[in-house]
Structures are given as structure tokens and as C-alpha cells.
Design a protein around this motif. Structure first.
Motif, PDB file in Angstrom:
ATOM      1  N   SER A   1       0.826  -1.212   0.000  1.00 12.20           N
ATOM      2  CA  SER A   1       0.000   0.000   0.000  1.00 12.20           C
ATOM      3  C   SER A   1       0.854   1.253   0.000  1.00 12.20           C
ATOM      4  CB  SER A   1      -0.926   0.001   1.221  1.00 12.20           C
ATOM      5  OG  SER A   1      -1.818  -1.095   1.185  1.00 12.20           O
TER       6      SER A   1
ATOM      7  N   THR B   1     -10.609  -0.231   6.718  1.00  7.98           N
ATOM      8  CA  THR B   1     -10.626  -1.655   6.389  1.00  7.98           C
ATOM      9  C   THR B   1      -9.873  -2.485   7.427  1.00  7.98           C
ATOM     10  OG1 THR B   1      -8.718  -1.278   4.928  1.00  7.98           O
ATOM     11  CG2 THR B   1     -10.901  -1.334   3.911  1.00  7.98           C
ATOM     12  N   ARG B   2      -8.730  -1.971   7.908  1.00  6.09           N
ATOM     13  CA  ARG B   2      -7.919  -2.763   8.840  1.00  6.09           C
ATOM     14  C   ARG B   2      -8.461  -2.697  10.263  1.00  6.09           C
ATOM     15  NH1 ARG B   2      -2.705  -1.991  11.295  1.00  6.09           N
ATOM     16  NH2 ARG B   2      -2.469   0.025  10.276  1.00  6.09           N
TER      17      ARG B   2
ATOM     18  N   VAL C   1      -7.041  -9.527   6.912  1.00  8.50           N
ATOM     19  CA  VAL C   1      -8.020  -9.508   5.816  1.00  8.50           C
ATOM     20  C   VAL C   1      -8.336  -8.068   5.414  1.00  8.50           C
ATOM     21  CG1 VAL C   1     -10.379 -10.104   5.151  1.00  8.50           C
ATOM     22  CG2 VAL C   1      -9.007 -11.721   6.495  1.00  8.50           C
ATOM     23  N   GLY C   2      -8.549  -7.204   6.406  1.00 10.07           N
ATOM     24  CA  GLY C   2      -8.816  -5.800   6.114  1.00 10.07           C
ATOM     25  C   GLY C   2      -7.652  -5.126   5.415  1.00 10.07           C
TER      26      GLY C   2
ATOM     27  N   VAL D   1      -5.542  -6.547   3.355  1.00 12.64           N
ATOM     28  CA  VAL D   1      -5.560  -6.995   1.947  1.00 12.64           C
ATOM     29  C   VAL D   1      -6.614  -6.230   1.160  1.00 12.64           C
ATOM     30  CG1 VAL D   1      -6.025  -8.942   0.420  1.00 12.64           C
ATOM     31  CG2 VAL D   1      -4.661  -9.287   2.493  1.00 12.64           C
ATOM     32  N   VAL D   2      -7.804  -6.063   1.755  1.00 14.63           N
ATOM     33  CA  VAL D   2      -8.864  -5.316   1.083  1.00 14.63           C
ATOM     34  C   VAL D   2      -8.426  -3.871   0.841  1.00 14.63           C
ATOM     35  CG1 VAL D   2     -11.221  -4.431   1.316  1.00 14.63           C
ATOM     36  CG2 VAL D   2     -10.699  -6.775   2.008  1.00 14.63           C
ATOM     37  N   GLY D   3      -7.808  -3.267   1.851  1.00 12.76           N
ATOM     38  CA  GLY D   3      -7.335  -1.893   1.707  1.00 12.76           C
ATOM     39  C   GLY D   3      -6.304  -1.754   0.609  1.00 12.76           C
TER      40      GLY D   3
ATOM     41  N   LEU E   1      -5.964  -3.661  -2.048  1.00 12.71           N
ATOM     42  CA  LEU E   1      -6.633  -3.816  -3.340  1.00 12.71           C
ATOM     43  C   LEU E   1      -7.311  -2.514  -3.767  1.00 12.71           C
ATOM     44  CD1 LEU E   1      -8.211  -7.365  -2.908  1.00 12.71           C
ATOM     45  CD2 LEU E   1      -6.245  -6.742  -4.328  1.00 12.71           C
ATOM     46  N   LEU E   2      -7.906  -1.813  -2.806  1.00 11.04           N
ATOM     47  CA  LEU E   2      -8.554  -0.535  -3.114  1.00 11.04           C
ATOM     48  C   LEU E   2      -7.523   0.523  -3.507  1.00 11.04           C
ATOM     49  CD1 LEU E   2     -11.265  -0.464  -0.291  1.00 11.04           C
ATOM     50  CD2 LEU E   2     -11.636  -0.831  -2.743  1.00 11.04           C
TER      51      LEU E   2
END
Length: 399
Positions: free
Chosen positions: A133, A159-160, A183-184, A186-188, A190-191
Motif C-alpha cells: 500500500s 478496512t484494517r 483480511v482488512g 488486503v482489502v485496503g 486492493l482498493l
């Protein structure tokens, strides 16, 4: 042409600073909310585990900040290595190294700090998306797209920490909370990758010059992290337990005065990378002004505010909380001056910071340990001298 290719117009520091501060504030508020929730639902033992895991993640995140800093400098100065593919290559290489080192240290951390295996493993793996990130954050920062940067900061925090808090309250499990943060993260990431239009992979090898700059930047930031953290450890060593607790309470004020002005470093760094020395003067003035605002605020409200927040046991240090505000202000100014040297690619900057660590340790261990405020005064003095070294380095004709 996408919006990331359009040069940002020159603006003052106030507007961008407010936007970035708002994004960073989301992370600070959610981090505090997670600490409060953890203290309430986990009990002392579980909360101690969660706090330790969180601090380990903070240490590992120094590499992510280095990736962001190098990416921002390369983009702002339009040097080789500033294209998206090169930035992704830097992020992937850095993420691989820091994650591998963290994974190798998991057994040591588990045994020495008595932490759950799965939780420690999740923290190590979280460093992967966190470091990646940094590439997107650095690109937005270097382009001076501060509205987008503030939004990315908020998204990463939401997200985290957001998912982690929900899982913490529902499961009352340290391990589940840390896995949710992974998990959060990873989502962050990706965004961030989607918003900055970054490629998934980058072919070829990392440019040696970029690699050297990343290593130097990581080293310098790690030195600053040690300098701004070692006072608590020193206080714990030289003071009786009760007075060490008083210092820990005062350090809350110190950290507020230190972290609040950090938004200035984020905003001015791209311009410093372009050689705008006048921006550094404005930045230092802004940092000192914010720090003094915190200091004066606690000088007025500290005697009743700190006991109200932390408990009546801290009334004695509350009346002297302004001393800790001065220490945090001096550290914040030194932090900005360090970034000015990183912008100039000064490889001796880390040496100066390590020197400050040694001087502070010697002072506290030998003469400046009669009280919590005496240690805080030593921190202030050493940080002011470090600021002087940074100012001298910026005023040199070759700087």
C-alpha cells in the motif's frame, strides 16, 4: 489522460493539511477505539497480547513508510524509477523482504513474548499488503493529490481497524482480531492499487539506485522510530515503578504533540524533493506552532484533563504535562527536518539520529533521571540539538 497524470496546482499548506489530517485522524480514532474495546472485552492478559502484537506491526510498518517516502520523492522529482511499474517493483521487493524476515522471527516472538502462534503469524503476513500500500500512498503524495491521499489513509484505516474492532467485539479473541486486520489490510491494498491504477506485477529487477535509496530511507526512519520511542524504555529502567507510570502518562501528551504535526511532513515532502527550501521554513513554523498549541493547551487544561482521562493517580504529573508537550514539539520538528534530508538524499541523516539516541541514553542513565520531568527535559534538549544539526545540514551550500 487520467487524473493521476495531471500535475496538481500549487496551493498553500493549510487546505491540503486539513484534508490529509482528516484522513490520518480516521486511523488515530479507530486505533484508539480498538485499544478501548480491547481493554474492555479482553481483560488485562488479552489486552496485553493485543497491544504487543499491534506494536510489533508498528515496527514492521517502518518499511511501508520508507516505500511511501521513496515513491513520493521519485514521483515529485520525476526521476527514473517513478513510473508505476518501477514503484510496484519497489513495493513487491520491500514487501517480500520484510514479510520473510517477520516470518522467520515468528518463533522467537512467540516464545519470548508468549504470544499466540496464529496471531503472530497473521501480524507477519499483514506486513505484505501494508508495504504494498505504501507504493500507492507514495504516488498520490508525490503527485500532491492530497484529497485522494487523505481518502486512501481513511480507507486503509477503516478496512484494517474497522473490521478488527467488529471481530474483536463479537469474538473476544485476540487471534481472530489480528486475522481480521490481515483480511482488512488486503482489502485496503486492493482498493489503493485500483485507485492508483497500479499494475499487478512488474517485470525486471529493482533498479540498484532505487534499492539503495529505499535501504537508506528505511534505516533513517528506523533510527527516528528508536529515538522517539526509547524514552519510555529508559524511564522504565531508571525510575521506580510508580514514577515510570507517571512518565508513561506524561508521554501521552508527548505523543500528541509529536503526531499532530506529522501531517505537515506529508504535505511539504513533495515540494522539498523539488528543492523548494522556502517550503521547509513554512513547514517548521507550522510544526512548532501546532506543537506549542498542544503544549499551551495542556498547560491550561492538563491539571484537570489528565486526571479525568487517566485517573486521579496521575494528578502529580498532570500539572507538569506542558514539559512533555515541549518534548513532543521538538521531536516533531526534528522529524520534519529528517524528511528534508531524505528529500535531499542525505545519507548521513541517519547517523545524526543514531547519535541523538546515544546522547539521550547517556544523559538519562547518568544525570537526567531524578524525575519524569527531568527525563522529558532531556528529550527536549537532545531533540533541539538534533534540529540544529538538521538546520545546519539544510543551510550548507552543498545541501
Amino acid at each position: 489522460m487520467s487524473d493521476v497524470d495531471v500535475p496538481a496546482p500549487r496551493r498553500g499548506l493549510l487546505g491540503p493539511g486539513v484534508v490529509v489530517a482528516a484522513g490520518l485522524a480516521v486511523g488515530q480514532v479507530l486505533s484508539y477505539a480498538q485499544a478501548v474495546a480491547g481493554a474492555r472485552v479482553l481483560g488485562p492478559a488479552g489486552f496485553g497480547e493485543l497491544s504487543t502484537l499491534t506494536n510489533l506491526l508498528v515496527i514492521g510498518a517502518v518499511v511501508a513508510l520508507a516505500v511511501q517516502t521513496v515513491s513520493a520523492r521519485r514521483v515529485a522529482s520525476a526521476e527514473p524509477g517513478s513510473d508505476p511499474s518501477a514503484l510496484v517493483r519497489l513495493g513487491l521487493s520491500s514487501a517480500a523482504v520484510v514479510t520473510l524476515v517477520a516470518l522467520l522471527l515468528v518463533p522467537v516472538v512467540v516464545l519470548v513474548l508468549r504470544l499466540p502462534w496464529l496471531a503472530a503469524l497473521a501480524v507477519a503476513l499483514t506486513l505484505w499488503p501494508l508495504t504494498l500500500s505504501g507504493t500507492g500512498l507514495g504516488r498520490a503524495q508525490g503527485d500532491e493529490h492530497f484529497v485522494r491521499l487523505g481518502g486512501l489513509y481513511a480507507v486503509l484505516a477503516a478496512t484494517r481497524f474497522g473490521l478488527g474492532i467488529v471481530v474483536l467485539v463479537v469474538t473476544r479473541s485476540v487471534t481472530a482480531t489480528v486475522v481480521a486486520a490481515l483480511v482488512g489490510g488486503v482489502v485496503g491494498w486492493l482498493l489503493v492499487r485500483w485507485r492508483e491504477e497500479l499494475p499487478w506485477t512488474a517485470s525486471g529487477r529493482l533498479d540498484p539506485d532505487v534499492r539503495t535509496e529505499a535501504l537508506h530511507t528505511t534505516h533513517a526512519l528506523l533510527a527516528m522510530f528508536v529515538f522517539t520511542s526509547c524514552d519510555l524504555l529508559l524511564a522504565r529502567y531508571v525510575l521506580p515503578a510508580a514514577e515510570a507510570g507517571q512518565y508513561a502518562a506524561g508521554s501521552v501528551v508527548l505523543k500528541i504533540a509529536f503526531w499532530l504535526p506529522q501531517v505537515v511532513a506529508v504535505v511539504v515532502f513533495p515540494r522539498l524533493a523539488q528543492g523548494e527550501r522556502g517550503t521547509l521554513i513554512k513547514g517548521v513554523v507550522a510544526v512548532v506552532a501546532l506543537g506549542l498549541l498542544v503544549t499551551i493547551g495542556f498547560a491550561v487544561t492538563g491539571p484537570w484533563l489528565l486526571p479525568w482521562l487517566l485517573g486521579p493517580a496521575y494528578s502529580s504529573i498532570a500539572a507538569q504535562s506542558w514539559v512533555f508537550g515541549l518534548a513532543g514539539t521538538a521531536e516533531a520538528a526534528a522529524y520534519l527536518l529528517l524528511f528534508s534530508r531524505l528529500a535531499a538524499r542525505d545519507r548521513l541523516a541517519a547517523v545524526a539520529v543514531w547519535g541523538a539516541v546515544v546522547v539521550l541514553a547517556v544523559l538519562v542513565l547518568t544525570v537526567a533521571h531524578a524525575s519524569p520531568t527531568e527525563i522529558a527535559a532531556a528529550v527536549t534538549g537532545v531533540a533541539v540539538v538534533l534540529c540544529g544539526v538538521g538546520a545546519w545540514a539544510n543551510l550548507r551550500p552543498s545541501a
